[in-house]
Design a protein around this motif. Structure first.
Motif, short mmCIF file in Angstrom:
data_model
loop_
_atom_site.label_atom_id
_atom_site.label_comp_id
_atom_site.label_asym_id
_atom_site.label_seq_id
_atom_site.Cartn_x
_atom_site.Cartn_y
_atom_site.Cartn_z
N MET A 1 2.05 -22.46 -9.71
CA MET A 1 2.01 -22.46 -11.17
C MET A 1 1.66 -21.03 -11.80
SD MET A 1 0.55 -26.29 -12.19
CE MET A 1 0.33 -26.15 -13.91
N LEU A 2 0.91 -20.60 -11.33
CA LEU A 2 0.64 -19.03 -11.72
C LEU A 2 1.66 -18.09 -11.43
CD1 LEU A 2 -3.10 -19.02 -10.31
CD2 LEU A 2 -2.43 -19.20 -12.64
N GLN A 3 2.64 -18.16 -10.19
CA GLN A 3 3.51 -17.36 -10.17
C GLN A 3 4.95 -17.75 -10.35
OE1 GLN A 3 1.47 -14.84 -6.43
NE2 GLN A 3 2.73 -16.25 -5.95
N GLY A 4 4.85 -18.99 -10.63
CA GLY A 4 6.42 -19.48 -10.67
C GLY A 4 7.07 -20.24 -9.78
N LEU A 5 6.57 -20.21 -8.42
CA LEU A 5 7.02 -20.69 -7.53
C LEU A 5 5.72 -20.91 -6.45
CD1 LEU A 5 9.58 -18.06 -6.25
CD2 LEU A 5 9.97 -20.23 -6.89
N PRO A 6 6.23 -22.15 -5.75
CA PRO A 6 5.06 -22.51 -4.82
C PRO A 6 4.69 -21.39 -3.54
CG PRO A 6 7.02 -23.77 -4.44
CD PRO A 6 7.41 -23.06 -5.47
N PRO A 7 3.40 -21.38 -3.10
CA PRO A 7 2.88 -20.43 -2.03
C PRO A 7 3.94 -20.56 -1.05
CG PRO A 7 1.30 -22.18 -2.29
CD PRO A 7 2.38 -22.62 -3.54
N PHE A 8 4.12 -19.79 -0.24
CA PHE A 8 5.18 -19.56 0.86
C PHE A 8 6.56 -19.88 0.70
CE2 PHE A 8 0.60 -21.13 2.20
CZ PHE A 8 0.15 -19.99 2.52
N TYR A 9 6.98 -19.84 -0.65
CA TYR A 9 8.33 -20.23 -0.65
C TYR A 9 9.25 -19.46 -0.13
CZ TYR A 9 12.57 -21.41 -3.28
OH TYR A 9 13.68 -21.56 -3.80
N SER A 10 10.49 -20.21 0.43
CA SER A 10 11.53 -19.64 0.95
C SER A 10 12.61 -20.53 0.62
CB SER A 10 11.58 -19.47 2.43
OG SER A 10 12.84 -19.14 2.73
N SER B 1 -5.36 -13.12 -10.97
CA SER B 1 -7.17 -12.59 -10.90
C SER B 1 -7.69 -12.82 -9.59
CB SER B 1 -7.61 -13.21 -12.09
OG SER B 1 -7.88 -14.83 -11.67
N GLN B 2 -8.93 -12.18 -9.57
CA GLN B 2 -9.48 -12.17 -8.21
C GLN B 2 -10.19 -13.69 -8.13
OE1 GLN B 2 -9.71 -10.03 -5.66
NE2 GLN B 2 -10.73 -11.94 -4.71
N SER B 3 -10.63 -14.32 -9.28
CA SER B 3 -11.28 -15.77 -9.24
C SER B 3 -10.09 -16.59 -8.79
CB SER B 3 -11.94 -16.14 -10.46
OG SER B 3 -11.02 -16.00 -11.57
N ALA B 4 -8.95 -16.55 -9.21
CA ALA B 4 -7.76 -17.20 -9.10
C ALA B 4 -7.35 -16.94 -7.60
CB ALA B 4 -6.62 -17.23 -9.86
N ARG B 5 -7.37 -15.94 -7.16
CA ARG B 5 -6.93 -15.53 -5.93
C ARG B 5 -8.00 -16.28 -4.81
NH1 ARG B 5 -3.89 -11.48 -4.04
NH2 ARG B 5 -3.82 -10.88 -6.32
N THR B 6 -9.36 -16.09 -5.15
CA THR B 6 -10.52 -16.57 -4.20
C THR B 6 -10.14 -18.05 -4.10
OG1 THR B 6 -11.80 -14.99 -4.75
CG2 THR B 6 -12.92 -17.01 -3.97
N LEU B 7 -9.98 -18.84 -5.43
CA LEU B 7 -9.67 -20.44 -5.44
C LEU B 7 -8.61 -20.70 -4.67
CD1 LEU B 7 -10.41 -23.28 -6.39
CD2 LEU B 7 -8.92 -22.37 -8.37
N LEU B 8 -7.50 -20.19 -4.65
CA LEU B 8 -6.00 -20.36 -3.83
C LEU B 8 -6.45 -20.15 -2.65
CD1 LEU B 8 -3.49 -18.85 -6.30
CD2 LEU B 8 -3.97 -21.44 -5.90
N GLN B 9 -7.13 -19.02 -2.14
CA GLN B 9 -7.33 -18.84 -0.87
C GLN B 9 -7.99 -19.98 -0.15
OE1 GLN B 9 -8.96 -14.89 -1.11
NE2 GLN B 9 -6.92 -14.08 -0.67
N SER B 10 -9.16 -20.53 -1.07
CA SER B 10 -9.96 -21.64 -0.51
C SER B 10 -9.06 -22.91 -0.30
CB SER B 10 -10.94 -21.78 -1.29
OG SER B 10 -11.96 -20.79 -1.27
N LEU B 11 -8.33 -23.01 -1.28
CA LEU B 11 -7.34 -24.29 -1.16
C LEU B 11 -6.36 -24.48 -0.17
CD1 LEU B 11 -6.95 -24.77 -5.11
CD2 LEU B 11 -8.24 -26.24 -3.57
N GLN C 1 0.75 -14.41 0.27
CA GLN C 1 0.88 -13.39 -0.68
C GLN C 1 0.92 -13.63 -2.28
OE1 GLN C 1 4.66 -11.75 0.81
NE2 GLN C 1 3.73 -10.86 2.61
N LEU C 2 0.12 -13.29 -2.83
CA LEU C 2 -0.16 -13.43 -4.08
C LEU C 2 0.11 -12.06 -5.08
CD1 LEU C 2 -3.56 -15.41 -4.34
CD2 LEU C 2 -1.22 -16.34 -4.13
N HIS C 3 0.84 -12.33 -6.38
CA HIS C 3 1.17 -11.43 -7.05
C HIS C 3 -0.11 -10.74 -7.44
CE1 HIS C 3 2.87 -9.26 -10.80
NE2 HIS C 3 3.78 -9.42 -9.98
N ARG C 4 0.09 -9.37 -7.97
CA ARG C 4 -1.14 -8.58 -8.04
C ARG C 4 -1.59 -8.91 -9.38
NH1 ARG C 4 3.38 -4.95 -8.51
NH2 ARG C 4 3.80 -4.43 -10.70
N SER C 5 -0.83 -9.57 -10.28
CA SER C 5 -1.38 -9.99 -11.46
C SER C 5 -2.30 -11.40 -11.44
CB SER C 5 0.00 -10.58 -12.50
OG SER C 5 0.56 -11.77 -11.85
#
Length: 118
Positions: free
Chosen positions: A1-10, A32-42, A26-30
């Motif tokens: 939802m943050l990037q418009g596509l699911p993670p690992f999409y192809s 945030s670090q807190s969202a990045r940490t959360l997504l990496q944990s999930l 791989q997450l877009h540079r936009s």
């Protein structure tokens, strides 16, 4: 939802499944670090380290601004309310539900039965 596509999409399902199993997240540079940490944990592949795989605190910085008591009491207004017309689905579009796939199941929203507390 943050990037418009699911993670690992192809576009290729086989490649997407391979990405899920082996590709680095791989997450877009936009993002945030807190969202990045959360997504990496999930999305941690090791289920013993994954958020939700054991005892974890919801105190990630991503959630710090949330008043959980107010949220549970439904005192927090939604960030946006979509302006959607009501949908009426013909029975032909209900598929398995219309064909009795869930006998005895019914649902009424809490508002319909007069429940105001969660």
């Amino acid at each position: 939802m943050l990037q418009g596509l699911p993670p690992f999409y192809s576009r290729s399902k086989a490649e997407m499944f391979e990405n899920i199993l082996h590709a680095p997240l791989q997450l877009h540079r936009s993002v945030s670090q807190s969202a990045r940490t959360l997504l990496q944990s999930l999305l941690e592949r090791d289920c013993t380290k994954r958020l939700g795989g054991g005892e974890h605190d919801l105190g990630y910085t991503f959630f710090l601004s949330i008043n959980w008591d107010d949220l549970l009491a439904r005192k927090v207004p939604p960030p946006s309310i979509p302006n959607l017309p009501p949908q009426v689905w013909p029975s032909s579009m209900l598929g398995d539900v219309a064909n009795g796939a869930f006998p005895g199941f019914s649902y009424m929203s809490p508002a319909e039965v007069g429940v105001t507390e969660p």
